[in-house]
Design a protein around this motif. Sequence first.
Motif, mmCIF file in Angstrom:
data_model
loop_
_atom_site.group_PDB
_atom_site.id
_atom_site.type_symbol
_atom_site.label_atom_id
_atom_site.label_comp_id
_atom_site.label_asym_id
_atom_site.label_seq_id
_atom_site.Cartn_x
_atom_site.Cartn_y
_atom_site.Cartn_z
ATOM 1 N N GLY A 74 0.827 -1.214 0.000
ATOM 2 C CA GLY A 74 0.000 0.000 0.000
ATOM 3 C C GLY A 74 0.857 1.258 0.000
ATOM 4 O O GLY A 74 0.579 2.231 -0.714
ATOM 5 N N ASP A 143 -3.744 -4.157 -5.842
ATOM 6 C CA ASP A 143 -2.893 -4.413 -4.671
ATOM 7 C C ASP A 143 -3.522 -5.522 -3.820
ATOM 8 O O ASP A 143 -4.680 -5.447 -3.428
ATOM 9 C CB ASP A 143 -2.803 -3.049 -3.928
ATOM 10 N N ARG A 183 1.393 -0.893 12.927
ATOM 11 C CA ARG A 183 0.690 -0.112 11.893
ATOM 12 C C ARG A 183 -0.334 0.865 12.489
ATOM 13 O O ARG A 183 -0.521 1.958 11.999
ATOM 14 C CB ARG A 183 0.016 -1.034 10.879
ATOM 15 N N ARG A 187 -6.938 -2.010 12.209
ATOM 16 C CA ARG A 187 -7.396 -3.149 11.404
ATOM 17 C C ARG A 187 -7.608 -4.379 12.286
ATOM 18 O O ARG A 187 -6.778 -4.710 13.125
ATOM 19 C CB ARG A 187 -6.363 -3.460 10.294
#
Length: 251
Positions: A74, A143, A183, A187
């Motif tokens: 990404g 992606d 990150r 998520r």
Amino acid sequence: MWRRATTQSSITSLSASASLFKKPINIISHTFTSTPTPTPTPIPFHPQETDGIPPKHISRFITFVLGGPGSGKGTQCAKIVETFGFKHLSAGDLLRREIVSDTKYGSMILTTIKEGRIVPSEVTVKLILREIQSSDNLKFLIDGFPRSEENRIAFEQIIGAEPNIVLFFDCPEQEMVKRVLSRNQGRIDDNIDTIKKRLKVFEALNRPVIDHYAKKGKVHKINAVGTEDQIFEQVRPVFAAFEQDADLKAV
Ligand SMILES: Nc1ncnc2c1ncn2[C@@H]1O[C@H](COP(=O)(O)OP(=O)(O)OP(=O)(O)O)[C@@H](O)[C@H]1O
Ligand SMILES: Nc1ccn([C@H]2C[C@H](O)[C@@H](COP(=O)(O)O)O2)c(=O)n1
Ligand SMILES: [Mg+2]
């Protein structure tokens, strides 16, 4: 006047791009089969070329962007978009959008992603093709797709052709785990249990896809360790080479 690719890149032949997307794709009426075969489905061909503007079914340039979880796909796609004007389609983002919008696939996708498994190709290919068809851009970065041979075959069956090139971000597992755990984007799959499963799924299902395209000379392997800019300096020449081609310049 629009023309199709006829030149050869020093890195990879563009012969595939000349045949890519020559046919319009009717994703609404297309029937997905549970056991897809590699034989492309015949799709009606209705060329319409006016005023030198390329018809949407001609010369789309498709890049598959592959690599393990957290390998930096990404991040590098954002740089490619900025530098080369591609449209970025992240399969994971499209699937997460379905969860947020609570569509009929939403809860199935949520469960599948939580468990680190792969969503059935029927769903993912439909989402990707919808984006491709509704975009004015003709250059795409897809992606995180195909994640499996099933994904790959489903895509090629509908399109009737292959990607022009495949970028593979090669990153050691330890580095991928470190990046995913820091990150911080909220998520649901960025936890150590799901990451372990995603890494196993990557090796078992995604590697064969990379091997398949490597045998065809389409894979550009990028060493994904280093700073973001250092990595992009490996990516840049891949697209710079293709920019010489009429197809990419014309878009
Ligand atoms: N070269 C790099 N060095 C250090 N960290 C990086 C580098 N590239 C990306 N990152 C960071 O690592 C994390 C994962 O990157 P990114 O989201 O681009 O990976 P991804 O391959 O798209 O992962 P996924 O498959 O899980 O979506 C992000 O927090 C990102 O900022
Ligand atoms: N082709 C795909 C792409 C993604 N998924 C699911 C499973 C992944 O773990 C999750 C997140 O994807 P990412 O953002 O890491 O690319 O989405 C899938 O099932 N099929
Ligand atoms: Mg990603």
